[in-house]
Design a protein around this motif. Structure first.
Motif, PDB file in Angstrom:
ATOM      1  N   LEU A 228     -15.628  62.099 -37.005  1.00  0.00           N
ATOM      2  CA  LEU A 228     -15.330  61.116 -35.957  1.00  0.00           C
ATOM      3  C   LEU A 228     -15.074  59.720 -36.517  1.00  0.00           C
ATOM      4  CD1 LEU A 228     -17.851  62.352 -33.266  1.00  0.00           C
ATOM      5  CD2 LEU A 228     -15.378  62.183 -33.008  1.00  0.00           C
ATOM      6  N   ILE A 229     -15.755  59.347 -37.590  1.00  0.00           N
ATOM      7  CA  ILE A 229     -15.479  58.028 -38.179  1.00  0.00           C
ATOM      8  C   ILE A 229     -14.052  57.978 -38.711  1.00  0.00           C
ATOM      9  CG2 ILE A 229     -16.085  56.481 -40.088  1.00  0.00           C
ATOM     10  CD1 ILE A 229     -18.998  57.454 -39.721  1.00  0.00           C
ATOM     11  N   SER A 230     -13.598  59.055 -39.308  1.00  0.00           N
ATOM     12  CA  SER A 230     -12.222  59.094 -39.829  1.00  0.00           C
ATOM     13  C   SER A 230     -11.288  59.761 -38.825  1.00  0.00           C
ATOM     14  CB  SER A 230     -12.197  59.848 -41.160  1.00  0.00           C
ATOM     15  OG  SER A 230     -12.761  61.142 -41.009  1.00  0.00           O
ATOM     16  N   PHE A 231     -11.608  59.612 -37.545  1.00  0.00           N
ATOM     17  CA  PHE A 231     -10.815  60.296 -36.512  1.00  0.00           C
ATOM     18  C   PHE A 231      -9.352  59.860 -36.550  1.00  0.00           C
ATOM     19  CE2 PHE A 231      -9.173  60.505 -32.140  1.00  0.00           C
ATOM     20  CZ  PHE A 231      -9.295  61.857 -31.933  1.00  0.00           C
ATOM     21  N   TRP A 232      -9.110  58.539 -36.667  1.00  0.00           N
ATOM     22  CA  TRP A 232      -7.730  58.056 -36.806  1.00  0.00           C
ATOM     23  C   TRP A 232      -7.375  58.160 -38.289  1.00  0.00           C
ATOM     24  CZ3 TRP A 232      -9.934  53.904 -33.279  1.00  0.00           C
ATOM     25  CH2 TRP A 232      -9.682  54.217 -31.932  1.00  0.00           C
ATOM     26  N   TYR A 233      -7.139  59.370 -38.728  1.00  0.00           N
ATOM     27  CA  TYR A 233      -7.080  59.678 -40.154  1.00  0.00           C
ATOM     28  C   TYR A 233      -5.833  59.171 -40.852  1.00  0.00           C
ATOM     29  CZ  TYR A 233      -4.170  63.392 -38.244  1.00  0.00           C
ATOM     30  OH  TYR A 233      -3.201  64.090 -37.564  1.00  0.00           O
ATOM     31  N   ARG A 234      -4.809  58.752 -40.077  1.00  0.00           N
ATOM     32  CA  ARG A 234      -3.597  58.277 -40.743  1.00  0.00           C
ATOM     33  C   ARG A 234      -3.820  56.938 -41.437  1.00  0.00           C
ATOM     34  NH1 ARG A 234       0.603  61.470 -39.564  1.00  0.00           N
ATOM     35  NH2 ARG A 234       0.543  62.639 -37.614  1.00  0.00           N
ATOM     36  N   LYS A 235      -4.859  56.221 -41.034  1.00  0.00           N
ATOM     37  CA  LYS A 235      -5.196  54.966 -41.706  1.00  0.00           C
ATOM     38  C   LYS A 235      -6.137  55.258 -42.864  1.00  0.00           C
ATOM     39  CE  LYS A 235      -4.644  51.171 -38.472  1.00  0.00           C
ATOM     40  NZ  LYS A 235      -5.322  50.037 -37.830  1.00  0.00           N
ATOM     41  N   GLN A 236      -5.742  54.787 -44.045  1.00  0.00           N
ATOM     42  CA  GLN A 236      -6.552  55.088 -45.227  1.00  0.00           C
ATOM     43  C   GLN A 236      -7.962  54.500 -45.109  1.00  0.00           C
ATOM     44  OE1 GLN A 236      -4.978  53.663 -48.922  1.00  0.00           O
ATOM     45  NE2 GLN A 236      -6.345  54.880 -50.161  1.00  0.00           N
ATOM     46  N   ALA A 237      -8.042  53.277 -44.522  1.00  0.00           N
ATOM     47  CA  ALA A 237      -9.359  52.641 -44.400  1.00  0.00           C
ATOM     48  C   ALA A 237     -10.311  53.498 -43.567  1.00  0.00           C
ATOM     49  CB  ALA A 237      -9.211  51.259 -43.772  1.00  0.00           C
ATOM     50  N   ASN A 238      -9.790  54.132 -42.535  1.00  0.00           N
ATOM     51  CA  ASN A 238     -10.636  54.992 -41.701  1.00  0.00           C
ATOM     52  C   ASN A 238     -11.094  56.220 -42.485  1.00  0.00           C
ATOM     53  OD1 ASN A 238      -9.768  53.117 -39.917  1.00  0.00           O
ATOM     54  ND2 ASN A 238      -9.019  54.523 -38.384  1.00  0.00           N
ATOM     55  N   ALA A 239     -10.157  56.808 -43.217  1.00  0.00           N
ATOM     56  CA  ALA A 239     -10.513  57.987 -44.014  1.00  0.00           C
ATOM     57  C   ALA A 239     -11.558  57.624 -45.067  1.00  0.00           C
ATOM     58  CB  ALA A 239      -9.262  58.561 -44.674  1.00  0.00           C
ATOM     59  N   VAL A 240     -11.385  56.451 -45.691  1.00  0.00           N
ATOM     60  CA  VAL A 240     -12.345  56.010 -46.709  1.00  0.00           C
ATOM     61  C   VAL A 240     -13.721  55.765 -46.081  1.00  0.00           C
ATOM     62  CG1 VAL A 240     -12.914  54.123 -48.277  1.00  0.00           C
ATOM     63  CG2 VAL A 240     -10.600  55.051 -48.247  1.00  0.00           C
ATOM     64  N   ALA A 241     -13.737  55.163 -44.879  1.00  0.00           N
ATOM     65  CA  ALA A 241     -15.021  54.914 -44.201  1.00  0.00           C
ATOM     66  C   ALA A 241     -15.735  56.228 -43.901  1.00  0.00           C
ATOM     67  CB  ALA A 241     -14.787  54.123 -42.915  1.00  0.00           C
ATOM     68  N   GLY A 242     -14.978  57.235 -43.464  1.00  0.00           N
ATOM     69  CA  GLY A 242     -15.573  58.546 -43.201  1.00  0.00           C
ATOM     70  C   GLY A 242     -16.155  59.156 -44.467  1.00  0.00           C
ATOM     71  N   MET A 243     -15.406  59.059 -45.552  1.00  0.00           N
ATOM     72  CA  MET A 243     -15.896  59.618 -46.815  1.00  0.00           C
ATOM     73  C   MET A 243     -17.125  58.865 -47.309  1.00  0.00           C
ATOM     74  SD  MET A 243     -12.591  60.734 -49.073  1.00  0.00           S
ATOM     75  CE  MET A 243     -11.681  59.219 -48.897  1.00  0.00           C
ATOM     76  N   LYS A 244     -17.125  57.542 -47.104  1.00  0.00           N
ATOM     77  CA  LYS A 244     -18.271  56.735 -47.534  1.00  0.00           C
ATOM     78  C   LYS A 244     -19.541  57.171 -46.799  1.00  0.00           C
ATOM     79  CE  LYS A 244     -19.586  51.856 -48.100  1.00  0.00           C
ATOM     80  NZ  LYS A 244     -19.139  50.472 -47.858  1.00  0.00           N
ATOM     81  N   ALA A 245     -19.417  57.361 -45.497  1.00  0.00           N
ATOM     82  CA  ALA A 245     -20.574  57.834 -44.720  1.00  0.00           C
ATOM     83  C   ALA A 245     -21.031  59.191 -45.215  1.00  0.00           C
ATOM     84  CB  ALA A 245     -20.205  57.891 -43.238  1.00  0.00           C
ATOM     85  N   PHE A 246     -20.088  60.057 -45.501  1.00  0.00           N
ATOM     86  CA  PHE A 246     -20.422  61.418 -45.931  1.00  0.00           C
ATOM     87  C   PHE A 246     -21.131  61.404 -47.289  1.00  0.00           C
ATOM     88  CE2 PHE A 246     -19.492  65.673 -47.580  1.00  0.00           C
ATOM     89  CZ  PHE A 246     -19.831  66.452 -46.477  1.00  0.00           C
ATOM     90  N   VAL A 247     -20.580  60.641 -48.235  1.00  0.00           N
ATOM     91  CA  VAL A 247     -21.137  60.632 -49.593  1.00  0.00           C
ATOM     92  C   VAL A 247     -22.515  59.971 -49.612  1.00  0.00           C
ATOM     93  CG1 VAL A 247     -20.819  59.687 -51.908  1.00  0.00           C
ATOM     94  CG2 VAL A 247     -18.881  60.697 -50.716  1.00  0.00           C
ATOM     95  N   VAL A 248     -22.649  58.825 -48.941  1.00  0.00           N
ATOM     96  CA  VAL A 248     -23.942  58.127 -48.945  1.00  0.00           C
ATOM     97  C   VAL A 248     -25.026  59.004 -48.324  1.00  0.00           C
ATOM     98  CG1 VAL A 248     -25.202  56.146 -48.015  1.00  0.00           C
ATOM     99  CG2 VAL A 248     -22.908  55.834 -48.950  1.00  0.00           C
ATOM    100  N   ASN A 249     -24.659  59.711 -47.276  1.00  0.00           N
ATOM    101  CA  ASN A 249     -25.644  60.583 -46.633  1.00  0.00           C
ATOM    102  C   ASN A 249     -26.016  61.766 -47.505  1.00  0.00           C
ATOM    103  OD1 ASN A 249     -26.582  60.059 -43.685  1.00  0.00           O
ATOM    104  ND2 ASN A 249     -24.494  59.257 -43.794  1.00  0.00           N
TER     105      ASN A 249
END
Length: 721
Positions: free
Chosen positions: A173-194
């Motif tokens: 859901l954080i990277s829901f608007w996945y066409r934007k790289q910043a959104n995809a990076v934010a989703g990955m950041k949440a995933f990795v930190v967790n």
């Protein structure tokens, strides 16, 4: 009633599966309008059914005697290995009962709000269609299912399944608007930190399992763990008391999931997702998981005073640290994000002084007013066509009356103003902290209380700043586009901003009626009203007392309520008045700076430029993490690659070359020397054979002549020699 508990998590899962598999076909078959309506009905309806069953279960629980308020529904045996038998079973007691009402109740309102918020979210800036409506609701349902699984689990393994589920859903859901790289990076950041926190959580689970197993108790069931936890009192792991070792690693998992120092960095970036998702993560689901886990395993934490002290210190530090960052942020969602981190710090502070009931109480009230504030922010963003910078806003109270009034209630609640919900729960925590009695560090409770008090003052200031800059004064810019495209043009935060500035550079604009911000539709304002009501009355529920059956008898360090009677009541009222005064002081300072003397923020930002830059850049924590961990890891990886390329590969390649040379020589030697000898012997044998073959004629006469010749030669030799 308890036989229906399994339906509570099942319904959102069913909604996720139906919309995930058939949502796109609904739109293609029924048309966009009818298809979307069916999708939203499935998504909201399934969560609402879960809420109804949760409510009936809770009422059923209330009707029971206090010592019998436990409902267990075993669905089936998950696995049975040796002495370990694990079942998929769900537990409703006062703790999980409150949690499922929060998850399904607030979750349903967020689902309902999403109908209006996501209704026009079809195309990005490049004109690509997101095909998102069904996907969004499918993810949202899956998120609700995972959180319900987490809080209803009767054993720690099933809890971990839900724990990982909310982590996965947050990434989606954080990277829901996945066409934007910043959104995809934010989703990955949440995933990795967790994942870092989850690693600690797993170590804690294994350590707990093997420690109890050493006493012949092979179980992962919460109630059985609670019954036998005393067996760990004398155990050690690597020289550390077993309870301390286990709870420390479990707490590491909680810092990741609930965004505490040092693993809080993913939460502000999680604002990249749609605003209702932010509300769901911050209010009803993921970030509360760590607090809930400590509450569920309170008997272990009460056996580990060192870990409890660490929990309190981390909580207080996070509450203060995040509040100071929130002072100068300009993105409306980021301000709320840092306030979430700070409020979670208060919850952990309560847990750290063994005031578990107070921590869960604040979790509940925070869910009400934080969901209200996030959804209110979504309504503002919706009206401003996607703008999220509060410097672009102002005067919105005239355009968004319902949003403004409900947002005011959320603001008063989070500031801790009587009689709103946040006042009661925050005061309960601060009172327990003040009353805490630490056996080794007697000054610590008062220090933690003072930190919490200062954090409350900062909270009142930056939330007031947000309200004054958003809703008061004059509108400073027109909406980015007419009522749509929310969340896609957020102004980036960074150095050089004018975070403290309010109206110093104010630009008053005039708008045509077509360009004026408009109030959100009923699908968005009705949830705001419902949450506003809860934010008013939520503090009057006697949650800490209701939770006594879960937390009673496990006091461990038992710091709470050292004093009782009239003096204690007077002291509590006195502390309450101090807390209120600090909150009102923060609000008053904000009013002076942003309503009465609007030039003051500019002057302060210049006079205190270094401090201002430090706060604006969030203490450069992201940069430090980038330099130390990310770049450090990359440098280590690069060095390892070069070592592998130059040294390991050099050895391997050198060995290969030596082997090749030796093989060549060996081949030449074999070919030229060994084969030469063999071939020469063979040729000699052939030559000799060919010559001797002529002797073997097969004619007796020839053999007789040869014998005769030989006899003659022997006679001649004997005669003349």
């Amino acid at each position: 009633m308890q036989h229906l508990i399994w339906i509570i998590p099942l319904m959102p899962l069913l909604g996720a599966v139906i919309n995930g598999l058939l949502g796109y076909r609904f739109i293609k078959t029924l048309g966009e309008e009818k298809g979307k309506r069916l999708i939203s009905q499935i998504a909201c309806g399934t969560v609402f059914i879960s809420f109804l069953i949760s409510l009936f279960s809770f009422i059923h629980l209330l009707l029971r005697p206090v010592d019998q308020r436990v409902l267990v529904n075993t669905v089936y045996t998950w696995f049975h290995i040796g002495n370990l038998k694990t079942e998929v079973s769900f537990l409703i007691d006062p703790l999980s009962g409150i949690m499922i009402l929060v998850v399904t109740g607030v979750g349903f309102l967020i689902h309902f709000y999403s109908i209006g918020y996501m209704g026009h979210d079809e195309y990005d800036e490049q004109g690509y269609r997101y095909v998102s409506y069904w996907r969004y609701f499918s993810y949202l349902n899956l998120f609700a299912f995972s959180m319900l699984l987490l809080v209803l689990a009767d054993n720690i393994l099933l809890m971990f399944v839900g724990w990982e589920g909310v982590g996965l859903c947050s990434y989606l859901l954080i990277s829901f608007w996945y066409r934007k790289q910043a959104n995809a990076v934010a989703g990955m950041k949440a995933f990795v930190v967790n994942r870092i926190g989850d690693f600690g959580f797993l170590i804690g689970i294994f350590a707990l399992f093997w420690s109890l197993g050493g006493h012949g108790i092979w179980t992962v069931n919460f109630r059985q763990i609670g019954e036998h936890a005393y067996l760990l009192a004398e155990d050690t792991i690597l020289g550390i008391p077993a309870a301390t070792f286990i709870t420390f690693f479990l707490f590491l998992g909680a810092t990741g999931k609930s965004a505490q120092i040092p693993l809080y960095i993913w939460l502000p970036d999680a604002m990249a997702g749609p605003t209702p998702v932010s509300a769901l993560i911050h209010a009803a689901t993921m970030v509360t998981a760590g607090v809930y886990m400590i509450g569920r395993l309170n008997f272990l934490y009460s056996m580990a005073p060192v870990t409890l002290t660490l929990v309190a210190l981390i909580g207080a530090a996070t509450a203060f640290f995040a509040a100071t960052i929130g002072l100068v942020q300009n993105d409306i969602k980021r301000i709320l994000a840092y306030s979430t981190v700070s409020q979670l710090g208060y919850m952990f502070l309560g847990m750290g002084v063994a005031a578990y009931g107070a921590g869960i109480f604040h979790l509940m009230t925070h869910a009400f007013f934080k969901a209200l504030l996030f959804l209110g922010a979504g309504s503002v963003i919706h009206a401003m066509g996607g703008k999220q910078d509060i410097r672009d806003m102002g005067g919105l109270r005239e355009y968004l009356p319902t949003t403004f009034r409900t947002f005011l209630i959320g603001w008063l609640a989070i500031c801790g103003i009587f009689p709103f919900a946040g006042f009661f729960s925050k005061d309960e925590i601060l009172w327990n902290v003040f009353n805490y009695s630490h056996p080794v560090l007697p000054f610590l409770p008062k220090l933690l209380w003072l930190i919490g008090l200062l954090g409350a003052g900062f909270t009142a200031f930056y939330m007031s700043r947000l309200v004054f800059m958003t809703f008061f004064g004059e509108l400073r810019s027109e909406p980015a586009e007419p009522h749509g495209g929310h969340g896609k043009d957020a102004k980036p935060q960074g150095p050089g901003g004018i975070g403290l500035q309010g109206h110093g550079n104010e630009k008053i604009i005039s708008l045509s009626p077509q360009r004026e911000p408009r109030e959100s539709p009923g699908t968005m304002t009705y949830p705001l009203i419902a949450l506003a009501v809860l934010s008013v009355i939520g503090g009057w529920f006697g949650v800490p007392h209701f939770l006594d059956p879960v937390f009673g008898g496990h006091g461990g360090v038992a710091p709470v309520a050292a004093e009782t009677g009239e003096h204690s009541t007077v002291l509590e009222i006195f502390l309450m008045m101090i807390s209120m005064a600090v909150a009102l002081g923060g609000m008053a300072v904000a009013a002076v700076m942003y309503l009465i003397m609007p030039e003051l923020p500019d002057l302060l930002s210049v006079r205190l430029s270094r401090l201002y830059e430090l706060l604006l850049n969030k203490y450069y924590v992201d940069e430090i993490y980038q330099a130390v961990f990310v770049n450090g890891l990359l440098a280590l990886t690069t060095a390892s690659a070069r070592f592998d390329l130059k040294f390991i590969d050099g050895i391997v390649n050198g060995s290969a070359r030596v082997t090749a040379a030796f093989s060549t020589f060996n081949g030449w030697l074999d070919l030229r020397f060994v084969d030469g000898i063999v071939n020469t012997l063979a040729s000699g044998t052939i030559f000799s054979g060919s010559r001797l073959r002529k002797v073997q004629t097969g004619q007796v006469q020839s053999y007789l002549f040869a014998v005769l010749g030989g006899v003659v030669i022997i006679i001649l030799i004997r005669t003349f020699i």
